[in-house]
Scaffold this motif. Sequence first.
Motif, PDB file in Angstrom:
ATOM      1  N   TYR A  43       0.815  -1.218   0.000  1.00  0.00           N
ATOM      2  CA  TYR A  43       0.000   0.000   0.000  1.00  0.00           C
ATOM      3  C   TYR A  43       0.848   1.268   0.000  1.00  0.00           C
ATOM      4  CZ  TYR A  43      -4.579  -2.045   0.036  1.00  0.00           C
ATOM      5  OH  TYR A  43      -5.717  -2.695  -0.359  1.00  0.00           O
ATOM      6  N   TYR A  63      -6.004  -8.474   6.081  1.00  0.00           N
ATOM      7  CA  TYR A  63      -6.478  -7.117   5.755  1.00  0.00           C
ATOM      8  C   TYR A  63      -7.782  -6.842   6.506  1.00  0.00           C
ATOM      9  CZ  TYR A  63      -8.508  -3.167   3.336  1.00  0.00           C
ATOM     10  OH  TYR A  63      -9.092  -1.943   3.078  1.00  0.00           O
ATOM     11  N   THR A  71     -11.880   1.199   8.918  1.00  0.00           N
ATOM     12  CA  THR A  71     -12.618   1.661   7.733  1.00  0.00           C
ATOM     13  C   THR A  71     -14.084   1.848   8.067  1.00  0.00           C
ATOM     14  OG1 THR A  71     -11.134   0.379   6.351  1.00  0.00           O
ATOM     15  CG2 THR A  71     -13.157   1.073   5.344  1.00  0.00           C
ATOM     16  N   GLY A  97     -15.531  -1.094  -4.974  1.00  0.00           N
ATOM     17  CA  GLY A  97     -14.186  -1.375  -4.454  1.00  0.00           C
ATOM     18  C   GLY A  97     -14.356  -1.776  -3.004  1.00  0.00           C
ATOM     19  N   GLU A 120     -16.402  -5.641  -6.407  1.00  0.00           N
ATOM     20  CA  GLU A 120     -14.992  -5.819  -6.029  1.00  0.00           C
ATOM     21  C   GLU A 120     -14.314  -6.662  -7.099  1.00  0.00           C
ATOM     22  OE1 GLU A 120     -12.679  -4.770  -3.641  1.00  0.00           O
ATOM     23  OE2 GLU A 120     -11.430  -6.061  -4.918  1.00  0.00           O
ATOM     24  N   ARG A 121     -13.195  -6.154  -7.617  1.00  0.00           N
ATOM     25  CA  ARG A 121     -12.551  -6.846  -8.738  1.00  0.00           C
ATOM     26  C   ARG A 121     -11.580  -7.935  -8.298  1.00  0.00           C
ATOM     27  NH1 ARG A 121      -8.061  -2.432 -10.842  1.00  0.00           N
ATOM     28  NH2 ARG A 121      -6.892  -2.394  -8.917  1.00  0.00           N
ATOM     29  N   ASP A 150     -14.885  -4.654 -12.426  1.00  0.00           N
ATOM     30  CA  ASP A 150     -13.910  -3.577 -12.312  1.00  0.00           C
ATOM     31  C   ASP A 150     -14.650  -2.296 -12.706  1.00  0.00           C
ATOM     32  OD1 ASP A 150     -11.950  -1.633 -13.117  1.00  0.00           O
ATOM     33  OD2 ASP A 150     -10.468  -3.249 -13.100  1.00  0.00           O
ATOM     34  N   ILE A 151     -14.672  -1.331 -11.826  1.00  0.00           N
ATOM     35  CA  ILE A 151     -15.481  -0.133 -12.073  1.00  0.00           C
ATOM     36  C   ILE A 151     -15.011   0.622 -13.336  1.00  0.00           C
ATOM     37  CG2 ILE A 151     -14.134   1.354 -10.521  1.00  0.00           C
ATOM     38  CD1 ILE A 151     -17.935   1.481 -10.910  1.00  0.00           C
ATOM     39  N   SER A 166     -14.840   3.563  -0.617  1.00  0.00           N
ATOM     40  CA  SER A 166     -13.944   3.924   0.488  1.00  0.00           C
ATOM     41  C   SER A 166     -12.548   3.365   0.238  1.00  0.00           C
ATOM     42  CB  SER A 166     -14.498   3.433   1.827  1.00  0.00           C
ATOM     43  OG  SER A 166     -14.607   2.048   1.869  1.00  0.00           O
ATOM     44  N   TYR A 167     -11.586   4.236   0.361  1.00  0.00           N
ATOM     45  CA  TYR A 167     -10.161   3.882   0.262  1.00  0.00           C
ATOM     46  C   TYR A 167      -9.860   3.171  -1.062  1.00  0.00           C
ATOM     47  CZ  TYR A 167     -10.177   4.919   5.286  1.00  0.00           C
ATOM     48  OH  TYR A 167     -10.298   5.522   6.510  1.00  0.00           O
ATOM     49  N   GLU A 171      -6.272   4.161  -5.550  1.00  0.00           N
ATOM     50  CA  GLU A 171      -5.645   3.046  -6.280  1.00  0.00           C
ATOM     51  C   GLU A 171      -5.880   3.147  -7.790  1.00  0.00           C
ATOM     52  OE1 GLU A 171      -6.691  -0.824  -4.692  1.00  0.00           O
ATOM     53  OE2 GLU A 171      -6.380  -0.145  -2.652  1.00  0.00           O
TER      54      GLU A 171
END
Length: 328
Positions: A43, A63, A71, A97, A120-121, A150-151, A166-167, A171
């Motif tokens: 990260y 994680y 979070t 995400g 979520e990818r 994948d957005i 969020s967060y 990326e």
Amino acid sequence: MIGERMTGIMDYIDIARQIIEERLYGIRPGDLAAVSAKISNNYHSSNKTSQRLISDELQALVYAAVRMPATYAAVRSALEKSLMYNDINIDTVIDVGAGTGAASLAAADMFALGHLSLIEREDCMRKCGMEIFAAMQSEITVKAQWYDEDILNDNANRHADLVMSSYMINEIKLQDREIVFDRLWNMADKMLLIVEPGTKEGFEVISHAREYFLAGGMHIAAPCTHENKCGLDKDDWCHFSVRVARSRIHKLIKEADVPYEDEKFSYIAIVKDDVTSDGMCILRHPDIRKGNIGLRVCDSQGIRNTIITKKDGELFKKARKSSAGDII
Ligand SMILES: C[S@@+](CC[C@H](N)C(=O)[O-])C[C@H]1O[C@@H](n2cnc3c(N)ncnc32)[C@H](O)[C@@H]1O
């Protein structure tokens, strides 16, 4: 079982935390700390927009243990502030995400949700989140829908009252961020919430979103109480903080003695209609004294220090109960 027994007494995040701890049981703390250090390294690396940051199931679970409580707390705090002067009903949510689903749990704890979708990818993150949600055995987490998308590449026509990211956007490569802003906004029927780390880099995403959405005619529900140019100096950044109790496993993994962590975050909530409160956002911990309160605030007059006294009546009462991040 855990979900059925505990829902209503515990927050969803506490149930998730128990499930994660059960799954990590038996793994040597030193091994968990090593996995956590590897994730942190990824990260903090300079090329994080072009590499996979979490790539196996143990990493995803570590994680979840390390990051989900913080979070969750940041997103929950941001949501609470965003709804202070913006009375909207949230029935459906899309979490983009989503990682292992922490932001979704914050929304599920705050609203009686009819439907929850998570995009979520990364397979291992999605699988880990899906397993935690299934084990929670509560109606909303069990019927939540997870999408392997994948957005940037998949543009499904989905909608929800609240869309959250969020967060994640830090990326995304800078040149792709506005595509992501558009995709997120197009899915949001009532509000878009973006939360990022409370760092200079995280705030750059928020500041970029602020300029982009204001230029497009959208409005800010929080934290800004005005839509003028942001008054911060170029090298400064706007962030808030929330204190989160550390669990035993969190202390072991992070090799930390302190029983809490302070999660710093930056955020912005975008809405269609102008809901500016005309108030002030409190930027630092209030200095409460007898008869007066010193505040560092941001409002339409810019960023400044101000003193609120008893003569200010209602405002004084609000200020006395306020903390950093509140809008009064
Ligand atoms: C730092 S994690 C945050 C996860 C979660 N939102 C949270 O706050 O705990 C960022 C997540 O965004 C996901 N992600 C990054 N870019 C994405 C994209 N273009 N489409 C979908 N997911 C993405 C990553 O796989 C990762 O799981």
